[in-house]
Design a protein around this motif. Sequence first.
Motif, PDB file in Angstrom:
ATOM      1  N   THR A  57     -41.553  56.641   3.493  1.00  0.00           N
ATOM      2  CA  THR A  57     -42.205  58.000   2.772  1.00  0.00           C
ATOM      3  C   THR A  57     -43.450  57.304   2.036  1.00  0.00           C
ATOM      4  O   THR A  57     -43.747  56.227   1.543  1.00  0.00           O
ATOM      5  CB  THR A  57     -41.211  58.455   1.775  1.00  0.00           C
ATOM      6  OG1 THR A  57     -40.887  57.432   0.894  1.00  0.00           O
ATOM      7  CG2 THR A  57     -40.201  59.105   2.371  1.00  0.00           C
ATOM      8  N   LYS A  83     -49.910  55.246   8.947  1.00  0.00           N
ATOM      9  CA  LYS A  83     -50.645  56.626   9.266  1.00  0.00           C
ATOM     10  C   LYS A  83     -50.898  57.381   8.156  1.00  0.00           C
ATOM     11  O   LYS A  83     -51.478  58.546   8.083  1.00  0.00           O
ATOM     12  CB  LYS A  83     -49.598  57.377  10.337  1.00  0.00           C
ATOM     13  CG  LYS A  83     -49.573  56.674  11.637  1.00  0.00           C
ATOM     14  CD  LYS A  83     -48.816  57.330  12.709  1.00  0.00           C
ATOM     15  CE  LYS A  83     -48.967  56.712  14.207  1.00  0.00           C
ATOM     16  NZ  LYS A  83     -48.381  57.443  15.195  1.00  0.00           N
ATOM     17  N   GLY A 118     -41.591  61.107   6.712  1.00  0.00           N
ATOM     18  CA  GLY A 118     -41.308  59.662   6.786  1.00  0.00           C
ATOM     19  C   GLY A 118     -41.939  59.034   8.243  1.00  0.00           C
ATOM     20  O   GLY A 118     -41.767  59.937   9.260  1.00  0.00           O
ATOM     21  N   GLY A 119     -42.526  58.027   8.124  1.00  0.00           N
ATOM     22  CA  GLY A 119     -42.943  57.606   9.558  1.00  0.00           C
ATOM     23  C   GLY A 119     -43.682  56.313   9.418  1.00  0.00           C
ATOM     24  O   GLY A 119     -43.455  55.668   8.050  1.00  0.00           O
ATOM     25  N   SER A 120     -44.664  55.906  10.320  1.00  0.00           N
ATOM     26  CA  SER A 120     -45.347  54.566  10.195  1.00  0.00           C
ATOM     27  C   SER A 120     -46.341  54.782   9.001  1.00  0.00           C
ATOM     28  O   SER A 120     -47.177  55.627   8.796  1.00  0.00           O
ATOM     29  CB  SER A 120     -46.187  54.296  11.352  1.00  0.00           C
ATOM     30  OG  SER A 120     -47.162  53.179  11.057  1.00  0.00           O
ATOM     31  N   LEU A 121     -45.997  53.793   8.097  1.00  0.00           N
ATOM     32  CA  LEU A 121     -46.956  53.872   6.790  1.00  0.00           C
ATOM     33  C   LEU A 121     -48.228  53.808   6.845  1.00  0.00           C
ATOM     34  O   LEU A 121     -49.149  54.268   6.200  1.00  0.00           O
ATOM     35  CB  LEU A 121     -46.377  52.629   5.755  1.00  0.00           C
ATOM     36  CG  LEU A 121     -45.181  53.008   5.115  1.00  0.00           C
ATOM     37  CD1 LEU A 121     -44.526  51.924   4.260  1.00  0.00           C
ATOM     38  CD2 LEU A 121     -45.127  54.192   4.424  1.00  0.00           C
ATOM     39  N   GLY A 125     -44.144  48.820   8.795  1.00  0.00           N
ATOM     40  CA  GLY A 125     -42.853  49.544   8.835  1.00  0.00           C
ATOM     41  C   GLY A 125     -42.873  50.898   8.559  1.00  0.00           C
ATOM     42  O   GLY A 125     -44.057  51.806   8.261  1.00  0.00           O
ATOM     43  N   ARG A 126     -41.669  51.615   8.280  1.00  0.00           N
ATOM     44  CA  ARG A 126     -41.570  53.136   8.288  1.00  0.00           C
ATOM     45  C   ARG A 126     -40.969  53.439   6.937  1.00  0.00           C
ATOM     46  O   ARG A 126     -40.331  52.681   6.363  1.00  0.00           O
ATOM     47  CB  ARG A 126     -40.725  53.741   9.315  1.00  0.00           C
ATOM     48  CG  ARG A 126     -41.145  53.523  10.615  1.00  0.00           C
ATOM     49  CD  ARG A 126     -40.333  53.954  11.627  1.00  0.00           C
ATOM     50  NE  ARG A 126     -40.103  55.407  11.940  1.00  0.00           N
ATOM     51  CZ  ARG A 126     -41.163  56.182  12.411  1.00  0.00           C
ATOM     52  NH1 ARG A 126     -42.044  55.766  13.179  1.00  0.00           N
ATOM     53  NH2 ARG A 126     -40.888  57.558  12.348  1.00  0.00           N
ATOM     54  N   PHE A 179     -46.968  63.000  10.308  1.00  0.00           N
ATOM     55  CA  PHE A 179     -46.286  61.901   9.434  1.00  0.00           C
ATOM     56  C   PHE A 179     -44.827  62.535   9.049  1.00  0.00           C
ATOM     57  O   PHE A 179     -43.883  61.845   8.953  1.00  0.00           O
ATOM     58  CB  PHE A 179     -47.175  61.530   8.163  1.00  0.00           C
ATOM     59  CG  PHE A 179     -46.419  60.591   7.534  1.00  0.00           C
ATOM     60  CD1 PHE A 179     -46.383  59.284   7.874  1.00  0.00           C
ATOM     61  CD2 PHE A 179     -46.015  60.886   5.967  1.00  0.00           C
ATOM     62  CE1 PHE A 179     -45.741  58.319   6.994  1.00  0.00           C
ATOM     63  CE2 PHE A 179     -45.497  59.755   5.327  1.00  0.00           C
ATOM     64  CZ  PHE A 179     -45.404  58.627   5.913  1.00  0.00           C
ATOM     65  N   GLU A 216     -47.478  45.045  11.267  1.00  0.00           N
ATOM     66  CA  GLU A 216     -46.445  46.297  11.169  1.00  0.00           C
ATOM     67  C   GLU A 216     -46.124  46.730   9.733  1.00  0.00           C
ATOM     68  O   GLU A 216     -45.308  45.688   9.219  1.00  0.00           O
ATOM     69  CB  GLU A 216     -45.165  45.971  12.193  1.00  0.00           C
ATOM     70  CG  GLU A 216     -44.226  47.076  12.275  1.00  0.00           C
ATOM     71  CD  GLU A 216     -44.788  48.285  12.568  1.00  0.00           C
ATOM     72  OE1 GLU A 216     -44.534  49.153  11.587  1.00  0.00           O
ATOM     73  OE2 GLU A 216     -45.388  48.255  13.668  1.00  0.00           O
TER      74      GLU A 216
END
Length: 268
Positions: free
Chosen positions: A222, A161, A156-159, A219-220, A153, A217
Motif C-alpha cells: 500500500t 506505480k 495495493g500494487g507495485s509501489l 515490491g508490492r 493501483f 523491484e
Amino acid sequence: MDLRAIPDSMAPAEVRKIDAELGRIEHGHGVSIGLAIESGSRAWGFPSPDSDYDCRFIYIAGLHTYLSPWRTRDVIETPLVGLLDVNGWDLAKTMRLLVKGNAVLIEWLMSPIVYRGDARFRDELRTLADEVADRHRVARHYLHLGARQWTLFGSGGSLKKVFYSLRPAMALRWLHEHPGAAIAPMHLPTLLEQCELPADLVAAVRELTELNSRTREMGRGTAPAPIAEFIMAEFDRATDAFPKMPDRDLVRAKALTADFFRKQVTRN
C-alpha cells in the motif's frame, strides 16, 4: 545556441546511441530536429536502475513537404532497441496538439534533460505555450491521468506505480498554489520544492524516491499514508476546481500557432 543538458547519472553509452539515432533521423528523413528531450521517469525525477531512455523530439520538415498537396506521416517512430525508445512529432502536429491543450507536449518543453535543440526555438515555443496553453485543460489532463492510475493501483500494487498518481497530484497542487500559471514543472523534486507541503509528506516522497532509485523491484504494498491521503485530497479538490467545460474559442490560439509555424518553417 545549441541546447544540451545531460545529468551524470545517465549512461554515456546509451546517450551516445540516442545522439547517433537522432543524427540518422535527421539525415534519413531530411528533417531538422528543433528539440530532443528525455520524457520518462528520468526526467520526472524518479528513475529506477532499469528505467528506459524515452527520447522525444519535435522536428521540422522541408518546405517542399508542407507545400505538397499529399500529406505525409506527421510522426517519426523508431523500433524499440534495448532501453532506447526514440520517437518524435512533426511541427504541424505539435501546433495542433498545443491548441488542443495537450499536456504531454507542454511537458516536453519543460524537461530538465535535453539531448539537443536550438535555444531560440525552445524559448519561442515556450513563450507560445504560455500564450496558448489552457490551464483548465492541462489540469484536467493531470486529474484524469492520475485518477486512472490510482484506480489501477487500487488498495495495493507495485509501489513504483504510486509515482504515476503522485506526480499528477503534485502538478495539480502546484497549479492550485500558482493560480496565474498554466504550465507546471514536470520534475517531481521541483514540484516538491515549489509547493507548501506537510513535512511528513515530503519525507515519505523522498524515502520512496530513494528506494526506487536503488532497486529494480520495489515490491508490492500500500502507498505510505501521507502520500495516499495527499493524492486522494488533490484529486477531490481538482474535481471541483476543474469541472468539464464547453470548448473554448480557438481563433486566437490558431492564429498564434499558425504564425509560429510559418516563421519556423521559412526560417528552417
